[in-house]
Design an enzyme around this catalytic site. Structure first.
Site, PDB file in Angstrom:
ATOM      1  CE  LYS A 166      13.591   4.608  13.446  1.00  0.00           C
ATOM      2  NZ  LYS A 166      13.535   3.196  13.210  1.00  0.00           N
ATOM      3  CE  LYS A 181      49.563  -1.073   4.909  1.00  0.00           C
ATOM      4  NZ  LYS A 181      49.308  -2.451   5.212  1.00  0.00           N
TER       5      LYS A 181
HETATM    6  P1  NAD Z   1       2.367   1.983   7.821  1.00  0.00           P
HETATM    7  O1  NAD Z   1       2.079   2.927   6.718  1.00  0.00           O
HETATM    8  O2  NAD Z   1       2.327   0.509   7.558  1.00  0.00           O
HETATM    9  O3  NAD Z   1       1.354   2.268   9.045  1.00  0.00           O
HETATM   10  C1  NAD Z   1       0.882   3.540   9.375  1.00  0.00           C
HETATM   11  C2  NAD Z   1      -0.571   3.372   9.806  1.00  0.00           C
HETATM   12  O4  NAD Z   1      -1.077   4.638  10.211  1.00  0.00           O
HETATM   13  C3  NAD Z   1      -1.461   2.874   8.680  1.00  0.00           C
HETATM   14  O5  NAD Z   1      -2.231   1.768   9.125  1.00  0.00           O
HETATM   15  C4  NAD Z   1      -2.351   4.076   8.353  1.00  0.00           C
HETATM   16  O6  NAD Z   1      -3.635   3.718   7.888  1.00  0.00           O
HETATM   17  C5  NAD Z   1      -2.390   4.755   9.703  1.00  0.00           C
HETATM   18  N1  NAD Z   1      -2.715   6.183   9.645  1.00  0.00           N
HETATM   19  C6  NAD Z   1      -2.229   7.126   8.832  1.00  0.00           C
HETATM   20  N2  NAD Z   1      -2.761   8.322   9.099  1.00  0.00           N
HETATM   21  C7  NAD Z   1      -3.621   8.128  10.125  1.00  0.00           C
HETATM   22  C8  NAD Z   1      -4.497   8.978  10.848  1.00  0.00           C
HETATM   23  N3  NAD Z   1      -4.578  10.283  10.562  1.00  0.00           N
HETATM   24  N4  NAD Z   1      -5.250   8.438  11.830  1.00  0.00           N
HETATM   25  C9  NAD Z   1      -5.171   7.105  12.132  1.00  0.00           C
HETATM   26  N5  NAD Z   1      -4.377   6.258  11.460  1.00  0.00           N
HETATM   27  C10 NAD Z   1      -3.610   6.762  10.484  1.00  0.00           C
HETATM   28  O7  NAD Z   1       3.785   2.411   8.422  1.00  0.00           O
HETATM   29  P2  NAD Z   1       4.733   1.520   9.351  1.00  0.00           P
HETATM   30  O8  NAD Z   1       5.734   0.814   8.497  1.00  0.00           O
HETATM   31  O9  NAD Z   1       3.907   0.770  10.337  1.00  0.00           O
HETATM   32  O10 NAD Z   1       5.527   2.683  10.113  1.00  0.00           O
HETATM   33  C11 NAD Z   1       4.963   3.421  11.174  1.00  0.00           C
HETATM   34  C12 NAD Z   1       6.071   4.276  11.762  1.00  0.00           C
HETATM   35  O11 NAD Z   1       7.123   3.446  12.261  1.00  0.00           O
HETATM   36  C13 NAD Z   1       6.713   5.230  10.748  1.00  0.00           C
HETATM   37  O12 NAD Z   1       7.011   6.436  11.381  1.00  0.00           O
HETATM   38  C14 NAD Z   1       7.982   4.492  10.340  1.00  0.00           C
HETATM   39  O13 NAD Z   1       8.986   5.381   9.886  1.00  0.00           O
HETATM   40  C15 NAD Z   1       8.350   3.789  11.634  1.00  0.00           C
HETATM   41  N6  NAD Z   1       9.128   2.560  11.490  1.00  0.00           N
HETATM   42  C16 NAD Z   1       8.877   1.662  10.499  1.00  0.00           C
HETATM   43  C17 NAD Z   1       9.629   0.492  10.422  1.00  0.00           C
HETATM   44  C18 NAD Z   1       9.355  -0.544   9.364  1.00  0.00           C
HETATM   45  O14 NAD Z   1      10.224  -1.422   9.172  1.00  0.00           O
HETATM   46  N7  NAD Z   1       8.208  -0.542   8.717  1.00  0.00           N
HETATM   47  C19 NAD Z   1      10.645   0.244  11.364  1.00  0.00           C
HETATM   48  C20 NAD Z   1      10.854   1.153  12.397  1.00  0.00           C
HETATM   49  C21 NAD Z   1      10.094   2.316  12.456  1.00  0.00           C
END
Ligand code: NAD
Length: 299
Positions: free
Chosen positions: A170, A241
């Site tokens: 990833k 080139k």
């Molecule tokens: P986001 O911030 O929208 O969601 C994260 C969620 O986790 C939130 O709802 C938050 O309240 C919750 N959270 C945080 N700490 C917590 C805890 N201690 N206990 C319970 N819940 C908790 O983020 P996202 O965009 O959904 O991304 C999630 C993961 O997926 C990340 O690692 C991101 O890098 C990855 N990702 C994101 C995308 C994208 O396009 N958004 C694409 C691929 C991968």
């Protein structure tokens, strides 16, 4: 299956909804309780903390911002590790750190809990449509056990290797997909400043070899993995080139192109090695030499 889902954000929210649609029983948790409203409306059960989620689940999934949150949710005082049953599986769908995943894998193994790293790619829209690519690392037998469930979050699920491998795949993907945008920005600013409309550039590039995805569909499997740099399809001296003419054009129009300039320097080094009559892919060997590794087929 009884699935625990922790982290119902932009990615986790729709992934969890798709699992409910697929007929699974969900137990959910998020620090923002309101994020669980659509799931609770559709019959999911709320649990107050990750430990409580894990206690009731055969498979526990997390989709959290990063390694810090994953470690807290996994190992904290109310963490998954304190609730999960021996024999259950925990798969982390977040994008995190392979080192943290290996550390968690060892801690969970001591309790008889299986851990997979299973980051996803395809954006929030892919999470809604269930079209994500899921990249899984961990024990292959455990992967095979939960693969059919993971197909409910993304219709492309691949086994990458031992624990941490999904995360490595990833990070490699995101590094390529994010940094290549700078090179594309250099190209489009050059093209537009030199007088071609962006729509025309888009048409040309979409229809040409790069836009047709030939780097991934042909160059890597057919040239690099086979190490066939001597079999010339397009000579390095001709590719060099072309890049030289493009950077010359950029000088004429005062368009800075730092990434293209770096790419050109690597090609110059390859020319100096006497590789002008090798294939245009041969500068790849300079990166292999610098990194101390060869990228060749393993199967
Ligand atoms: P986001 O911030 O929208 O969601 C994260 C969620 O986790 C939130 O709802 C938050 O309240 C919750 N959270 C945080 N700490 C917590 C805890 N201690 N206990 C319970 N819940 C908790 O983020 P996202 O965009 O959904 O991304 C999630 C993961 O997926 C990340 O690692 C991101 O890098 C990855 N990702 C994101 C995308 C994208 O396009 N958004 C694409 C691929 C991968």
């Amino acid at each position: 299956m009884r699935i625990g889902f922790i982290g119902l954000g932009n990615m986790g929210g729709p992934m969890a909804l798709n699992l409910i649609k697929a007929g699974h029983t969900l137990i959910v948790n998020d620090v923002r309780r309101e994020a669980a409203a659509p799931h609770l409306e559709r019959g999911a059960k709320w649990a107050d903390n990750p430990r409580a989620v894990a206690r009731e689940s055969e498979l526990i999934l997390t989709s959290l911002p990063g390694p810090k949150e994953v470690e807290a949710v996994a190992l904290g005082p109310d963490g998954i590790i304190h609730g999960a049953q021996p024999g259950s599986v925990y798969a982390d769908l977040s994008t995190g750190s392979p080192t943290v995943m290996r550390r968690l894998h060892a801690a969970f193994k001591e309790k008889g809990i299986h851990l997979l790293d299973a980051p996803v790619s395809g954006g929030a829209i892919g999470a809604q449509r269930g079209t994500l690519q899921v990249m899984v690392g961990g024990d292959e037998a455990i992967y095979n056990e939960v693969r059919s469930v993971l197909l409910g979050v993304g219709h492309k699920v691949g086994y990458m290797g031992p624990i941490g491998s999904g995360t490595i795949a990833k990070l490699v993907h995101n590094m390529i997909s994010i940094t290549v945008r700078q090179l594309i920005a250099e190209g489009f600013t050059l093209g537009v400043k030199a007088g071609v409309a962006p729509e025309a550039l888009l048409e040309a590039i979409q229809g040409a070899s790069f836009g047709q995805g030939l780097i991934l569909s042909h160059m890597i499997p057919d040239v690099v993995l086979k190490g066939e740099f001597d079999k010339v399809r397009f000579a390095l001296k001709l590719a060099r080139k072309d890049v030289g003419l493009a950077t010359e054009l950029a000088r004429e129009y005062d368009v800075p192109m730092p990434m293209a300039a770096l790419g050109e320097q690597v090609m110059i080094e390859a020319m100096a090695r006497g590789w002008g009559d090798k294939d245009s892919t041969s500068p790849w060997m300079l990166q292999e030499e610098a990194a101390g590794v060869k990228v060749r087929a393993t199967r």
